[in-house]
Design a protein around this motif. Structure first.
Motif, PDB file in Angstrom:
ATOM      1  N   VAL A  56       0.839  -1.203   0.000  1.00  0.00           N
ATOM      2  CA  VAL A  56       0.000   0.000   0.000  1.00  0.00           C
ATOM      3  C   VAL A  56       0.874   1.253   0.000  1.00  0.00           C
ATOM      4  N   GLN A  59       3.318   1.722  -4.048  1.00  0.00           N
ATOM      5  CA  GLN A  59       2.468   1.287  -5.153  1.00  0.00           C
ATOM      6  C   GLN A  59       3.273   0.790  -6.351  1.00  0.00           C
ATOM      7  N   GLN A  62       4.031  -2.810  -5.803  1.00  0.00           N
ATOM      8  CA  GLN A  62       2.825  -3.610  -6.036  1.00  0.00           C
ATOM      9  C   GLN A  62       2.573  -3.794  -7.529  1.00  0.00           C
ATOM     10  N   GLU A  63       2.775  -2.733  -8.309  1.00  0.00           N
ATOM     11  CA  GLU A  63       2.543  -2.816  -9.752  1.00  0.00           C
ATOM     12  C   GLU A  63       3.527  -3.781 -10.403  1.00  0.00           C
ATOM     13  N   LYS A 205      -6.426  -4.623  -6.390  1.00  0.00           N
ATOM     14  CA  LYS A 205      -5.415  -3.566  -6.293  1.00  0.00           C
ATOM     15  C   LYS A 205      -5.553  -2.969  -4.899  1.00  0.00           C
ATOM     16  N   LEU A 207      -4.994  -0.263  -2.086  1.00  0.00           N
ATOM     17  CA  LEU A 207      -4.806   1.182  -2.021  1.00  0.00           C
ATOM     18  C   LEU A 207      -4.940   1.674  -0.585  1.00  0.00           C
ATOM     19  N   ALA A 283      -1.350   5.888  -7.462  1.00  0.00           N
ATOM     20  CA  ALA A 283      -0.890   6.334  -6.144  1.00  0.00           C
ATOM     21  C   ALA A 283      -1.854   7.371  -5.588  1.00  0.00           C
ATOM     22  N   TYR A 553       6.477   7.650 -11.069  1.00  0.00           N
ATOM     23  CA  TYR A 553       5.305   6.786 -11.178  1.00  0.00           C
ATOM     24  C   TYR A 553       5.234   6.214 -12.589  1.00  0.00           C
TER      25      TYR A 553
END
Length: 565
Positions: A56, A59, A62-63, A205, A207, A283, A553
């Protein structure tokens, strides 16, 4: 169904006799049963909770993990033990979680059977010795930046080859203890954690709560039941308390369902209601939200599509009470990274960063022809309507040099070039890839613009040096490499290939006797262009960064890399 007598673990304990003491007592039975729950359930749950907290807060990690999972089993494939062994980044994420958030802060107690010395200390007989695990995992002599969650260290760095049992090489972490008292469930526990983490990242996903980032401080907490908890428990067959802790950490957030489109909505507006907007969030911070904008949608701030915009739907998906604000634009037909401000103040701050050239954008472009690496220069006509007309940069630049004039003051370089804007992009790499198949083109509504050869396309990574409307599209088309699906600029590129010189500003431009002749040729060249694409073209804003890379990002895979389900 009731298990037969003797089949359960506790049944075996009833028959177990301790040497010299007979059958186990009630207190010993309770202790042994408790250890099964604590060691086999609580530890795995704790590791997963901390893993989701880190995902979390990070991000981009995680991606990257999600991309590895999808590339291994697909978006809906069943993850098995064999798949886990083929996902090195998944294993690295779990190991990094164990390093920073060990399920136990101490190893099991050890007692000295005789007086001895350890590390310069006198250890008397029968004294308990406790080993604090974090002394190793927080030691900067063993780990670079020990407080930073960085799974890559286990792929290339100070974590490569680290032994989790603490029996080989330099002991750097002991999440499962060491020696003969090493956790017997090490292999099974690692498998379960890897499988569960992979399955849940594949399905959702994760968040942060939009009201603020989760607090990583270790503490006890109570949670409230609700429909989100019930849904996740049912969907993934997970215990209520486990999911409740995830919600408390901020790893689960329920996005509001967007309302139905009005009866008068256009196809473009209806498309906004069909998108899973919460899955497009990259994000969420206190100041801004980064969105992976879908193609065929407006960022926001336009005059003809104010309600059905990315800013509006991202606001709804996150349940924000204050609307998100547009900080910059990309074309409706372009997908990728967009920064939306949460406050007017940060909107001004980000505008300032763009103005001061502190914001860097990278694009992926799917061109119909190869493009050489290096900087490409054109000049754009100062007419604020599409199509955007660009000139061959070299001739115009040389004309200005010959007249000893600045490229920004072109009055002596011919009236036709007065005030034209510098356009520069840098092609970092260009690789040959298959042209998207018919199924993919249909799924993403890619228009057939009549390009003669559709065997291969060319994926270019581009550093945008100047930011002009339609710049990449216009420049690559002028170079003879229009973007796949670009119904505005590809027809003009095809016309120039079929009839060299029809472009009055191109490589084969003609010499005109008068200004009127060139103006007429310009008008005819504009007519060669088509209409704006309805949905998507081969262009993605794949990365945005600012403040010298302090904030970076990345978008997900572009549409042409995604295989239809």
């Amino acid at each position: 169904m009731v298990s037969p007598v003797g089949a359960a673990y506790v049944d075996s304990l009833f028959e177990l006799k301790a040497p010299g003491r007979g059958l186990l007592g009630e207190e010993e039975l309770v202790t042994l049963c408790s250890e099964v729950f604590v060691a086999g359930i609580d530890t795995s749950t704790s590791v997963l909770q901390w893993a989701f907290l880190e995902l979390v807060l990070n991000q981009e990690i995680q991606e990257q993990l999600y991309r590895e999972i999808v590339s291994t089993v697909g978006k809906n494939g069943l993850i098995t033990e064999d798949h886990v062994e083929k996902m090195p980044y998944l294993n690295a994420v779990v190991k990094e979680t164990l390093r920073i958030h060990s399920p136990a802060h101490f190893t099991l107690s050890h007692a000295a059977t005789e007086e001895t010395k350890l590390g310069g200390y006198e250890i008397p007989t029968n004294a308990n010795v406790e080993f604090y695990i974090e002394w190793m995992t927080e030691d900067p002599n063993l780990w670079k930046d020990p407080g930073v969650f960085r799974p890559e260290r286990f792929l290339e760095g100070d974590g490569v080859g680290v032994d989790l049992t603490g029996t080989k090489g330099t002991v750097k972490m002991l999440p499962f203890g060491a020696g003969r008292r090493t956790c017997p469930g090490l292999t099974l526990g690692m498998l379960h954690v890897n499988l569960m983490l992979a399955r849940m990242v594949q399905a959702f996903k994760w968040l942060p709560n939009p009201n603020g980032l989760p607090d990583p401080t270790e503490t006890f907490a109570f949670t409230v039941e609700g429909p989100v908890l019930d849904y996740i428990c049912k969907a993934l067959d997970l215990p209520h308390l486990f999911v409740a802790d995830l919600i408390h950490f901020g790893a689960v957030h329920y996005a509001l369902v967007c309302p139905q489109p009005p009866p008068t909505a256009t196809p473009e507006q209806v498309r906004c209601y069909d998108i899973d907007w919460k899955s497009r969030i990259i994000a969420v911070t206190e100041s801004y939200v980064v969105l992976d904008k879908p193609a065929g949608t407006s960022v926001g701030g336009t005059t003809d599509n104010i309600e059905e915009s990315c800013a509006t739907f991202a606001t709804r998906a996150l349940g924000l009470t204050t609307p998100l604000k547009t900080t910059h634009q990309i074309d409706n037909c372009t997908e990728g990274c967009v920064v939306l401000a949460r406050t007017k103040e940060y909107c001004s701050v980000f505008h300032g960063k763009i103005r001061d050239k502190k914001v860097k954008k990278l694009y992926l472009a799917l061109a119909a022809s190869p493009v050489p690496t290096g900087v490409i220069t054109h000049y754009m006509r100062p007419v604020n309507i599409a199509p955007r007309i660009v000139s061959e940069g070299n001739d115009l630049h040389q004309a200005c040099i010959d007249n000893r004039k600045s490229v920004w003051n072109l009055s002596s370089c011919g009236r036709i070039y007065k005030g034209w804007h510098l356009c520069q992009l840098e092609v970092l790499e260009c690789k040959k890839v298959p042209w998207p198949d018919a199924v993919t083109e249909e799924k993403y509504s890619i228009e057939d613009c009549g390009w003669p050869s559709k065997d291969y396309a060319y994926e270019c990574k581009i550093n945008l040096l100047t930011g002009r409307t339609h710049q990449i599209r216009a420049q690559l088309a002028a170079y003879g490499a229009p973007l796949v699906g670009d119904s505005m600029y590809m027809p003009a590129a095809i016309a120039e290939i079929a009839n060299p010189g029809v472009n009055p500003f191109g490589k084969y431009k003609k010499q005109y006797v008068s200004q009127d002749d060139q103006s007429l040729a310009t008008a005819e060249w504009v007519v060669q262009h088509g209409k704006e694409p309805n949905v998507a073209i081969g262009l993605q804003a794949c990365q945005i960064s600012w403040d010298d890379g302090k904030h970076i990002y990345k978008a997900g895979s572009p549409w042409w890399r995604c295989k239809p389900a």
